[in-house]
Design an enzyme around this catalytic site. Structure first.
Site, PDB file in Angstrom:
ATOM      1  N   HIS A 121      -0.454  -0.670  -3.237  1.00  0.00           N
ATOM      2  CA  HIS A 121       0.910  -0.896  -2.750  1.00  0.00           C
ATOM      3  C   HIS A 121       1.822  -1.209  -3.926  1.00  0.00           C
ATOM      4  O   HIS A 121       1.367  -1.489  -5.038  1.00  0.00           O
ATOM      5  CB  HIS A 121       0.955  -2.017  -1.706  1.00  0.00           C
ATOM      6  N   ASP A 151      -6.606 -10.696   4.928  1.00  0.00           N
ATOM      7  CA  ASP A 151      -5.280 -11.191   4.547  1.00  0.00           C
ATOM      8  C   ASP A 151      -4.495 -10.013   3.963  1.00  0.00           C
ATOM      9  O   ASP A 151      -4.802  -9.533   2.870  1.00  0.00           O
ATOM     10  CB  ASP A 151      -5.388 -12.315   3.510  1.00  0.00           C
ATOM     11  N   LEU A 152      -3.507  -9.554   4.669  1.00  0.00           N
ATOM     12  CA  LEU A 152      -2.797  -8.329   4.324  1.00  0.00           C
ATOM     13  C   LEU A 152      -2.261  -8.358   2.898  1.00  0.00           C
ATOM     14  O   LEU A 152      -1.515  -9.268   2.521  1.00  0.00           O
ATOM     15  CB  LEU A 152      -1.641  -8.101   5.309  1.00  0.00           C
ATOM     16  N   ASP A 153      -2.652  -7.363   2.094  1.00  0.00           N
ATOM     17  CA  ASP A 153      -2.179  -7.175   0.724  1.00  0.00           C
ATOM     18  C   ASP A 153      -2.462  -8.363  -0.185  1.00  0.00           C
ATOM     19  O   ASP A 153      -1.774  -8.578  -1.178  1.00  0.00           O
ATOM     20  CB  ASP A 153      -0.665  -6.874   0.718  1.00  0.00           C
ATOM     21  N   GLU A 154      -3.479  -9.156   0.134  1.00  0.00           N
ATOM     22  CA  GLU A 154      -3.781 -10.334  -0.670  1.00  0.00           C
ATOM     23  C   GLU A 154      -5.217 -10.349  -1.173  1.00  0.00           C
ATOM     24  O   GLU A 154      -5.714 -11.383  -1.621  1.00  0.00           O
ATOM     25  CB  GLU A 154      -3.482 -11.611   0.125  1.00  0.00           C
TER      26      GLU A 154
END
Length: 287
Positions: free
Chosen positions: A196, A230-233
């Site tokens: 991303h 954990d989204l995008d983490e």
């Protein structure tokens, strides 16, 4: 040709790890080609990657693996032994934005990315012709906007079936614009990579490059990381940035961002399939 292997391990840091590993390899007729190690003073963990050749024809693959398993047990190490000649199997997932998919396929076809790609999965039909041009099976698994939880889980069950059928080692979300369920994230722990832009958390949601342009950003970039619940983490594998300035339009920023995303994702995938990425809690060690 002599068989080559890549050994990776992690364990609590202790005296003599390198000595024991190198001694084990020497005793089993192996010659080290390259080696890297790192001791983390914060986690107190030790990480190691060794690329070596098995030069003694009298030592079998099974004997080497049994010996390494015994060494891991004796030193309480988590270790893996990979045949360097075997190309990992990678499944690509994409939605309607294709620059990362196109880049990875070109690198694969050109021999720059040492992988096998048995399947491409998408919730849209946009890239079935691109997949066909590389002679790679394309699986259209649609998921309607606002789909129920039951429909989403059913679609993900088909994804898991494909992963099992094709014996997939790594799943790459090459701009796959669906949030994976906690169950699928758990099933793919340590073997799914996402890409991303690096504006997060400042510019979430739709049209992040337009948002960034309005704020006059001077750096844009991309992040490749492991997928977690954990989204995008998830643990970061690779990042890069490019400088931009006030004269650039939002469209120019987006074009630069696409280029950075391609490079960062390709690096992360290459390092993973070369067994250079080891997880260290919420971080990674990349040799």
């Amino acid at each position: 040709m002599q068989p080559e292997y890549i050994l990776t391990l992690s364990c609590l840091d202790q005296r003599g790890i390198v000595h024991r590993v190198s001694g084990f390899l020497a005793e089993h007729g192996c010659n080290i080609i390259d080696s890297a190690q790192f001791g983390d003073p914060e986690s107190r963990l030790f990480f190691m990657r060794v690329h070596f050749a098995l030069e003694d024809a009298g030592i079998s693959d099974s004997a080497l693996r049994a010996g390494f398993a015994a060494l891991c047990d004796a030193m309480q190490m988590t270790g893996q032994l990979h045949d360097a000649r075997v190309k990992p199997r990678v499944m690509l997932m994409v939605s309607k934005i294709g620059h990362c998919l196109n880049d990875l396929l070109f690198r694969y076809k050109s021999g720059l990315l040492p992988v096998e790609i048995p399947a491409i999965v998408s919730n849209h039909m946009d890239f079935y012709q691109l997949a066909a041009s590389y002679n790679i099976p394309f699986h259209h698994l649609p998921l309607a906007a606002g789909a129920s939880e039951e429909a989403k889980l059913a679609q993900e069950a088909r994804i898991l079936d494909l992963i099992g059928t094709h014996q997939v080692d790594l799943v790459v979300l090459a701009r796959y614009m669906q949030i994976l369920s906690p169950g699928l994230c758990a099933a793919l722990k340590g073997r799914a990579i996402n890409i991303h832009h690096s504006f997060l958390p400042s510019f979430k949601g739709a049209r992040p490059y337009a948002q960034a342009h309005l704020r006059g950003v001077k750096l844009i970039g991309a992040t490749a990381h492991f997928v977690t619940g954990d989204l995008d983490e998830g643990p970061i594998i690779e990042q890069d940035v490019e400088r931009v300035d006030h004269a650039m339009s939002a469209e120019t920023l987006a074009a630069i961002g696409r280029d950075v995303e391609c490079v960062v994702l390709a690096r992360a995938v290459k390092w993973f399939v070369e067994h250079r990425v080891l997880q260290n809690g919420d971080k990674t060690v990349v040799f």
